[in-house]
Write an enzyme that holds these catalytic residues in place. Sequence first.
Site, PDB file in Angstrom:
ATOM      1  N   CYS A  77       1.088   1.801  12.721  1.00  0.00           N
ATOM      2  CA  CYS A  77       2.138   2.674  12.194  1.00  0.00           C
ATOM      3  C   CYS A  77       2.441   3.801  13.154  1.00  0.00           C
ATOM      4  O   CYS A  77       3.549   4.314  13.200  1.00  0.00           O
ATOM      5  CB  CYS A  77       1.722   3.267  10.857  1.00  0.00           C
ATOM      6  SG  CYS A  77       0.797   2.123   9.880  1.00  0.00           S
ATOM      7  N   ASN A 111      -8.101   3.983   8.616  1.00  0.00           N
ATOM      8  CA  ASN A 111      -7.545   2.823   9.304  1.00  0.00           C
ATOM      9  C   ASN A 111      -7.653   2.905  10.823  1.00  0.00           C
ATOM     10  O   ASN A 111      -7.491   1.905  11.507  1.00  0.00           O
ATOM     11  CB  ASN A 111      -6.074   2.629   8.903  1.00  0.00           C
ATOM     12  CG  ASN A 111      -5.259   3.892   9.027  1.00  0.00           C
ATOM     13  OD1 ASN A 111      -5.621   4.936   8.467  1.00  0.00           O
ATOM     14  ND2 ASN A 111      -4.173   3.839   9.751  1.00  0.00           N
ATOM     15  N   GLY A 144       0.809  -1.209   0.000  1.00  0.00           N
ATOM     16  CA  GLY A 144       0.000   0.000   0.000  1.00  0.00           C
ATOM     17  C   GLY A 144       0.846   1.264   0.000  1.00  0.00           C
ATOM     18  O   GLY A 144       0.528   2.251  -0.679  1.00  0.00           O
ATOM     19  N   THR A 145       1.936   1.242   0.747  1.00  0.00           N
ATOM     20  CA  THR A 145       2.795   2.430   0.846  1.00  0.00           C
ATOM     21  C   THR A 145       3.371   2.787  -0.518  1.00  0.00           C
ATOM     22  O   THR A 145       3.318   3.950  -0.950  1.00  0.00           O
ATOM     23  CB  THR A 145       3.928   2.169   1.859  1.00  0.00           C
ATOM     24  OG1 THR A 145       3.345   1.888   3.134  1.00  0.00           O
ATOM     25  CG2 THR A 145       4.851   3.371   1.965  1.00  0.00           C
TER      26      THR A 145
HETATM   27  C1  PLP Z   1      -1.636  -0.476   6.072  1.00  0.00           C
HETATM   28  C2  PLP Z   1      -2.010   0.746   5.311  1.00  0.00           C
HETATM   29  C3  PLP Z   1      -1.137   1.283   4.344  1.00  0.00           C
HETATM   30  C4  PLP Z   1       0.228   0.697   4.079  1.00  0.00           C
HETATM   31  O1  PLP Z   1       0.181  -0.521   3.409  1.00  0.00           O
HETATM   32  P1  PLP Z   1       1.507  -1.440   3.398  1.00  0.00           P
HETATM   33  O2  PLP Z   1       1.174  -2.574   2.500  1.00  0.00           O
HETATM   34  O3  PLP Z   1       1.733  -1.874   4.831  1.00  0.00           O
HETATM   35  O4  PLP Z   1       2.616  -0.600   2.883  1.00  0.00           O
HETATM   36  C5  PLP Z   1      -1.549   2.387   3.634  1.00  0.00           C
HETATM   37  N1  PLP Z   1      -2.761   2.952   3.866  1.00  0.00           N
HETATM   38  C6  PLP Z   1      -3.615   2.455   4.785  1.00  0.00           C
HETATM   39  C7  PLP Z   1      -4.937   3.106   4.965  1.00  0.00           C
HETATM   40  C8  PLP Z   1      -3.259   1.347   5.539  1.00  0.00           C
HETATM   41  O5  PLP Z   1      -4.108   0.884   6.464  1.00  0.00           O
END
Ligand code: PLP
Length: 392
Positions: free
Chosen positions: A337, A164, A86-87
């Site tokens: 995080c 989140n 996601g990052t």
């Molecule tokens: C966990 C999360 C991310 C990051 O995703 P990763 O795969 O851990 O890099 C980004 N945005 C939201 C809303 C998340 O919950």
Amino acid sequence: MVGFINPLHDVDTMCPRVMYFDNAATTRVLPEVFEEMRPYFCESYGNPSSIHDLGFSAAAAMRTARERVSRTLGCYPSEITFTSGGTESDNLAILGVLGQNGRDRIVTTAIEHSAVLETCAEARRRGFRTTVVPVDGEGFVDISELEAAMGDDVALVSVMAANNVIGTQQDLRRISRIAHDHGALFHTDAVQGYTKMDVDVKRDGIDMLSLSGHKVHAPKGIGAIYVRSGVELSPIILGGGQERGLRSSTENVPGIVGLGKAAEMAFSDMEGDVMRMTSMRDRIIDSVCEISGAHLNGPRSDRLCNNTHFRFDGVKGTDLVLKLNRMGFATSTASACSAGEAGPSHVLTAIGLNAEQALSSLRVTLSPLNTDEEVDALLEAIPVAVAECRSQ
Ligand SMILES: *Cc1c(COP(=O)(O)O)cnc(C)c1O
């Protein structure tokens, strides 16, 4: 207290058998997902770019996975690019549009994930401007502030599908329309919303969408971005030109296969899963809110089906989470995080909580793997743990 200690260990792994209520931080890889991935480590280990049978079989597996993911979003397979998570998808969406259309401003919100907010900070260091739109007390984007923030200098509007920390689901259709009315692109971080809310990129006017494997029962280190055909993005990782040049580096074939399988499984009975999680969520909210000095953070409706978030007067959130951990429950305060950071969560500050309120919080997040029995046990444990935190 003793009754809550869970002394059982899994006979195979000897891992403590925790009741896992931290699914917004990460999820368990499903055994079916793991089995689907297994051959791509030691047997079908070819490079998908190679022109021999091992390469062909890896490429075919990737094609299947790309189709599976695209089906869940209502897009073409060619509009899916696999990333490391996601990052990276968020970084690519934001840094990739900079300077693409002569516009130099990004509009986002105060409650985005740090993957978006820190990338916007980098955009500012590169000479671009950003406007951060506030949210209301439940975490909904202030639509009139969003409209006021728009202008013909805006390249991109980035608003998360669901938060989140407090689970607020945004009205993506309405927000994308505002972005498009001003000629801007619309990106959504759907890492939390994916598989839990109804998202259709064409219907909802989404130009780019980020998702992550490990939030949906696939492994960590794999993710994807949907980029609408016709959107020009510059890559942020340069090299061999994989993923149509948008994301170089030899593809994570096992991870991609796992993400495809997890996507397919999540959508096989998404409605049923959402209903079951919603009913567990509402039972948790109703029960916990009966504890004196307990408050729900975030909305009652338009809330992620798997998210609950509370604060408790006179309780330190980290004490509560650690106490619940000793009782056999995995929960969190705000988000994994921000857990390492000192100070209150930026999301909780943005909805108007003061530092003390923000630091007294508990997040309980579900997956389809949670059971009613686990919820019963948790709902017995929370009042005990809260009382103990208050008495020490
Ligand atoms: C966990 C999360 C991310 C990051 O995703 P990763 O795969 O851990 O890099 C980004 N945005 C939201 C809303 C998340 O919950």
